[in-house]
Write a protein that holds these residues in place. Structure first.
Motif, short mmCIF file in Angstrom:
data_model
loop_
_atom_site.label_atom_id
_atom_site.label_comp_id
_atom_site.label_asym_id
_atom_site.label_seq_id
_atom_site.Cartn_x
_atom_site.Cartn_y
_atom_site.Cartn_z
N ASP A 1 2.61 -41.55 42.69
CA ASP A 1 3.80 -40.70 42.37
C ASP A 1 5.36 -41.45 42.21
O ASP A 1 5.94 -40.91 41.29
N GLU A 2 5.51 -42.38 43.11
CA GLU A 2 6.64 -43.04 43.19
C GLU A 2 6.84 -44.05 41.86
O GLU A 2 7.74 -44.08 41.36
N HIS A 3 5.41 -44.70 41.51
CA HIS A 3 5.65 -45.47 40.29
C HIS A 3 5.81 -44.60 39.16
O HIS A 3 6.57 -45.05 38.27
N GLN B 1 12.14 -42.24 35.01
CA GLN B 1 13.44 -42.36 35.12
C GLN B 1 14.04 -43.50 34.33
O GLN B 1 15.01 -43.28 33.80
N ARG C 1 7.41 -41.55 39.06
CA ARG C 1 8.88 -41.51 39.02
C ARG C 1 9.80 -42.29 38.50
O ARG C 1 10.63 -42.24 37.57
N THR C 2 9.36 -43.67 39.08
CA THR C 2 10.14 -44.72 38.45
C THR C 2 10.39 -44.88 36.81
O THR C 2 11.27 -45.10 36.44
N ARG C 3 9.02 -44.74 36.41
CA ARG C 3 8.85 -45.25 34.99
C ARG C 3 9.39 -44.05 34.07
O ARG C 3 10.00 -44.37 33.17
N GLU D 1 -1.90 -41.91 50.84
CA GLU D 1 -0.98 -43.07 50.74
C GLU D 1 -1.06 -43.42 49.15
O GLU D 1 0.04 -43.78 48.63
N GLN E 1 -1.72 -41.74 46.60
CA GLN E 1 -1.21 -40.84 45.57
C GLN E 1 0.32 -40.75 45.86
O GLN E 1 1.10 -40.89 44.85
N SER E 2 0.99 -41.22 47.18
CA SER E 2 2.31 -41.32 47.03
C SER E 2 2.98 -42.69 46.45
O SER E 2 4.02 -42.48 45.61
N THR E 3 2.16 -43.52 46.57
CA THR E 3 2.45 -44.89 45.71
C THR E 3 2.32 -44.57 44.11
O THR E 3 3.19 -44.90 43.44
#
Length: 180
Positions: free
Chosen positions: A49-51, A57, A53-55, A43, A45-47
């Motif tokens: 990763d998403e953070h 982008q 990816r957002t940075r 959980e 790790q997915s958080t």
């Protein structure tokens, strides 16, 4: 007098427990494994990763915007430089007294010439339609039918070839007269 009696010591209250706190070996082992392990939970790790990816982008968007701004600045600078060079060249040409086909023209004059040439080409394309030239169409049809009827001896169609060439030559003469 009464102030010192109503004042508490320092706000600390200590409770003493008579029974010691004990944890089961499973809880202690699990906590020590989590503390020793550098791998985050799925959980977490997915958080992460998403953070990330957002940075990334956001950073890519900022870089693209900056790149577009730089390209626009370069385009404007080059455009200004080209206009300055055209003006300087046009000024030199007029000082030297050159005129005619060899003179340097500005981009607006060249665009005007280009539009004039395009209009002439459009007029030519309109006139190129064979339907408006019945004599040429008739000689072409006669030549094609002759070639079809004399498939093995095409030299027998020399008269139709001459007529077709004459029709084309006359059409070219007429066309060049309209361009002048």
């Amino acid at each position: 007098m009464g102030v010192s009696q109503s004042k508490s010591n320092s706000g600390e209250i200590v409770f003493r427990s008579e029974t010691p706190v004990q944890f089961s070996p499973d809880v202690v082992e699990q906590l020590s494994e989590r503390q020793a392990s550098t791998i985050p939970t799925p959980e977490r790790q997915s958080t992460l990763d998403e953070h990330i990816r957002t940075r990334i982008q956001d950073e890519v968007k900022q870089l693209r915007k900056a790149e577009e701004e730089v390209q626009e600045e370069i385009r404007v600078a080059l455009e200004k430089e080209n206009l300055d060079r055209e003006k300087a060249m046009a000024g030199q040409a007029s000082e030297e007294g050159r005129a005619g086909a060899g003179s340097v023209k500005s981009s607006t004059a060249l665009l005007g010439d280009l539009e004039e040439i395009r209009s002439k080409i459009d007029r030519f394309q309109i006139r190129k339609n064979l339907a408006s030239y019945p004599g040429l169409k008739a000689s072409q049809d006669a030549l094609v039918s002759c070639y079809k009827s004399h498939a093995t001896s095409s030299l027998d169609c020399w008269m139709e070839v001459v007529n077709f060439k004459n029709s084309v030559a006359q059409l070219e003469k007429d066309y060049f007269k309209t361009l002048q």
